[in-house]
Each structure stands twice: as C-alpha cells, then as structure tokens.
Scaffold this active site. Structure first.
Site, PDB file in Angstrom:
ATOM      1  N   TYR A 156       0.845  -1.206   0.000  1.00 29.96           N
ATOM      2  CA  TYR A 156       0.000   0.000   0.000  1.00 29.96           C
ATOM      3  C   TYR A 156       0.877   1.252   0.000  1.00 29.96           C
ATOM      4  CZ  TYR A 156      -3.551   3.372   1.522  1.00 29.96           C
ATOM      5  OH  TYR A 156      -4.387   4.458   1.616  1.00 29.96           O
ATOM      6  N   LYS A 160       1.243   4.009  -3.026  1.00 31.31           N
ATOM      7  CA  LYS A 160       0.814   5.400  -2.848  1.00 31.31           C
ATOM      8  C   LYS A 160       1.978   6.365  -3.123  1.00 31.31           C
ATOM      9  CE  LYS A 160      -3.460   4.511  -1.962  1.00 31.31           C
ATOM     10  NZ  LYS A 160      -4.528   4.976  -2.864  1.00 31.31           N
TER      11      LYS A 160
HETATM   12  N1  LIG Z   1      -9.667   6.322   4.610  1.00 32.10           N
HETATM   13  C1  LIG Z   1      -8.398   6.642   4.823  1.00 32.10           C
HETATM   14  O1  LIG Z   1      -7.961   6.782   5.970  1.00 32.10           O
HETATM   15  C2  LIG Z   1      -7.461   6.899   3.655  1.00 32.10           C
HETATM   16  C3  LIG Z   1      -6.254   7.543   3.926  1.00 32.10           C
HETATM   17  C4  LIG Z   1      -5.378   7.779   2.859  1.00 32.10           C
HETATM   18  C5  LIG Z   1      -5.717   7.411   1.584  1.00 32.10           C
HETATM   19  N2  LIG Z   1      -6.918   6.783   1.344  1.00 32.10           N
HETATM   20  C6  LIG Z   1      -7.209   6.396  -0.027  1.00 32.10           C
HETATM   21  O2  LIG Z   1      -8.460   6.939  -0.405  1.00 32.10           O
HETATM   22  C7  LIG Z   1      -9.049   6.126  -1.405  1.00 32.10           C
HETATM   23  C8  LIG Z   1     -10.462   5.804  -0.996  1.00 32.10           C
HETATM   24  O3  LIG Z   1     -10.396   5.031   0.196  1.00 32.10           O
HETATM   25  P1  LIG Z   1     -11.608   4.890   1.210  1.00 32.10           P
HETATM   26  O4  LIG Z   1     -11.089   5.243   2.532  1.00 32.10           O
HETATM   27  O5  LIG Z   1     -12.810   5.580   0.679  1.00 32.10           O
HETATM   28  O6  LIG Z   1     -11.779   3.308   1.165  1.00 32.10           O
HETATM   29  P2  LIG Z   1     -13.078   2.411   1.019  1.00 32.10           P
HETATM   30  O7  LIG Z   1     -12.640   1.011   1.197  1.00 32.10           O
HETATM   31  O8  LIG Z   1     -14.155   2.932   1.900  1.00 32.10           O
HETATM   32  O9  LIG Z   1     -13.543   2.660  -0.493  1.00 32.10           O
HETATM   33  C9  LIG Z   1     -12.773   2.196  -1.586  1.00 32.10           C
HETATM   34  C10 LIG Z   1     -13.713   1.958  -2.745  1.00 32.10           C
HETATM   35  O10 LIG Z   1     -12.905   1.476  -3.834  1.00 32.10           O
HETATM   36  C11 LIG Z   1     -13.553   0.364  -4.414  1.00 32.10           C
HETATM   37  N3  LIG Z   1     -12.578  -0.500  -5.048  1.00 32.10           N
HETATM   38  C12 LIG Z   1     -11.652  -1.295  -4.433  1.00 32.10           C
HETATM   39  N4  LIG Z   1     -10.958  -1.978  -5.328  1.00 32.10           N
HETATM   40  C13 LIG Z   1     -11.444  -1.638  -6.547  1.00 32.10           C
HETATM   41  C14 LIG Z   1     -11.129  -2.031  -7.858  1.00 32.10           C
HETATM   42  N5  LIG Z   1     -10.180  -2.939  -8.114  1.00 32.10           N
HETATM   43  N6  LIG Z   1     -11.813  -1.467  -8.883  1.00 32.10           N
HETATM   44  C15 LIG Z   1     -12.788  -0.564  -8.634  1.00 32.10           C
HETATM   45  N7  LIG Z   1     -13.147  -0.174  -7.410  1.00 32.10           N
HETATM   46  C16 LIG Z   1     -12.474  -0.691  -6.374  1.00 32.10           C
HETATM   47  C17 LIG Z   1     -14.266  -0.321  -3.254  1.00 32.10           C
HETATM   48  O11 LIG Z   1     -15.303  -1.184  -3.694  1.00 32.10           O
HETATM   49  C18 LIG Z   1     -14.762   0.883  -2.470  1.00 32.10           C
HETATM   50  O12 LIG Z   1     -16.028   1.310  -2.897  1.00 32.10           O
HETATM   51  C19 LIG Z   1      -8.160   4.881  -1.518  1.00 32.10           C
HETATM   52  O13 LIG Z   1      -7.315   5.016  -2.635  1.00 32.10           O
HETATM   53  C20 LIG Z   1      -7.370   4.902  -0.227  1.00 32.10           C
HETATM   54  O14 LIG Z   1      -6.151   4.270  -0.351  1.00 32.10           O
HETATM   55  C21 LIG Z   1      -7.797   6.522   2.359  1.00 32.10           C
END
Ligand SMILES: NC(=O)c1ccc[n+]([C@@H]2O[C@H](COP(=O)([O-])OP(=O)(O)OC[C@H]3O[C@@H](n4cnc5c(N)ncnc54)[C@H](O)[C@@H]3O)[C@@H](O)[C@H]2O)c1
Length: 253
Positions: A156, A160
C-alpha cells in the site's frame, strides 16, 4: 451560449472518500459516472447522488486493474455524455500484514489496483481530458510520505508513493495539452477501509489519533472539498502536486 455541464468520472465511488467526492462534484453541478468493483454499491451511490443534487449519474461495475475495461469505459462515457472534464482515481485497497507474512498474491493485487489501476485510468481518459482541458486528482496517502504505525502495509505504502511519482510525471507530460494532474494525500479518514487495518481495535484507533495534532479522524466531506478544489478552475495554477489533508499528521512527523 450556455456553459456545457461538466462530467466527472470517479472511481471507488460506491462508498468512502470516492462517494464523498462524487457527491461534492455533483453539488457543484457536474454529471457523475460512479466507477466501482462493487456494482450494487455503485448503483446505490449514483442513485443517491442524482436524487440529492438533481444531476445525471450512472454507475459502472469495473475493476480498475482491468485496463481494457477502462478503455471501454472511456468510450462509453463519451458516447453517453460527449465529454469528460474531471477524473478522480479514488479506488484503492490496503493489505494488513507484516511484510514477513504477506503473500505474493496480496502484494501483486495491491500494486495492480492502486498503482497500475491509477496509471491506466489516467491513460484511458487522457484523450477526452485533452479535449476539455480537464483535470485529474489521484489518491495517494500520508502513508506515502511517512512511515505509518502501528499497522503494516508495505505494498500500500509503495503504491501510494508510486501514485505521487506518476502524478508528477503525467502533470509534466500533459501540461502542454492543458490537462492538470494532482494528488491528494489524506490522513486517517473515517471510511470502511480503516476497518481492514485495525479501526475496530481501540488501541490502534488511539495510536492513530494520538499522532494527529487535530486529535481526530478526517471526515470524507472534508477530503472531498480539497479534491473538488484541485479539480476546479480555482486550482488552475496547481499541477503535479500532492496535497496532504491530514489534520496536521505530516507536520508533526
Ligand atoms: N480512509 C483513509 O484513511 C485513507 C487515507 C489515505 C488514503 N486513502 C485512499 O483513499 C481512497 C479511498 O479510500 P476509502 O477510505 O474511501 O476506502 P473504502 O474502502 O471505503 O472505499 C474504496 C472503494 O474502492 C472500491 N474498489 C476497491 N478496489 C477496486 C477495484 N479494483 N476497482 C474498482 N473499485 C475498487 C471499493 O469497492 C470501495 O467502494 C483509496 O485510494 C485509499 O487508499 C484513504
């Protein structure tokens, strides 16, 4: 002549940060294409967005690691809406494993979804974005810019960081075409992804929050506003950058 209604394609928009970004962009009058591997969740998200904001929205079930499917998606969006102005690459997954224990399959899947998926989505939509002089916002993370703890997810973190490099490279490559490419690096945000890396363990939650000067998780709507700004004409001077939105987490490192 009236201004044409903008079109935003948002991956990972069935829930979490992607859904919040799709909602924010719809509130600004954009038509929305919800892209997610979760077909049912994506359809429900698109339905809610259309109902709440009175804009057109539809959902496409797709794995962002499938480059051909993304090419077909770009054709379909152009056929349905005639243009693409904004691409948000929010789809992402995180492994939760110590590096000595993680499987090859898990490492490869995280790289395929987070890094390959982001690059091929940018490539698939670039021709359409060049037409509109549009904008891309990719999802990086604080985990690209600091060693996070106490959880472990080496793939991860590496993907990123790769998103930051790809964002910079594509910004330079496509600036002459008028396309801007930026990334956001959210801090710990209240979405389901955190459940997979320890959010249900009080000690882990406490460890995260104690590292954030604002002493809280970020809310999806707060991240969405920063992304919407980067995607908007207000950010016309910004390209190739990764913007942390983390309640001060990185500033305190
Ligand atoms: N929540 C956090 O703390 C956080 C922090 C830093 C970065 N992020 C990044 O933000 C983005 C969104 O994360 P989130 O927190 O909303 O997570 P989440 O798990 O709530 O949502 C992720 C979404 O992506 C979809 N997804 C996963 N794999 C997929 C694929 N192969 N093809 C299409 N869709 C796919 C899932 O079905 C889900 O709806 C991600 O890239 C995550 O790495 C999140």
């Amino acid at each position: 002549m009236s201004t044409p209604q903008k079109v935003a394609v948002v991956s990972g928009a069935a829930q979490g940060l992607g859904a919040a970004v799709a909602d924010e962009l719809a509130s600004r009058g954009m038509r929305i294409v919800v892209v997610d591997i979760n077909g049912e969740g994506g359809t429900e998200s698109a339905r809610k967005i259309a109902e709440r904001h009175g804009v057109d929205a539809f959902a496409v079930e797709l794995d962002v690691a499938d480059a051909d499917a993304l090419d077909r998606l770009a054709e379909r969006v152009l056929a349905e809406y005639g243009r693409v102005d904004v691409l948000i690459n929010a789809a992402g997954i995180a492994e939760d494993a110590e590096t000595l224990d993680v499987t090859n399959e898990t490492l490869q899947r995280v790289i395929q979804v987070n890094l390959f998926g982001t690059i091929v989505a940018c490539r698939a939509f670039a021709p359409a974005l060049i037409e509109t002089k549009g904008a891309i916002v990719n999802f990086s993370s604080i985990a690209a810019l600091a060693g996070v703890r106490p959880e472990h997810h080496v793939a991860y973190d590496a993907t990123k960081s790769g998103v930051i490099a790809a964002t910079r490279t594509l910004a330079v490559e496509w600036a002459p075409h008028g396309v801007r490419v930026n990334a956001i690096a959210p801090g710990y945000s209240a979405t389901p992804i955190l459940d997979g890396v320890g959010a249900n363990t009080p000690e882990i939650m406490d460890a995260w929050i104690s590292q954030v000067p604002q002493r809280r998780l970020m809310q999806p709507s707060e991240i969405a506003k920063v992304v919407a700004f980067l995607a908007s004409d207000d950010a016309v001077a910004i390209t190739g950058q990764t913007v942390p939105a983390d309640g001060g987490y990185l500033a305190a490192k």
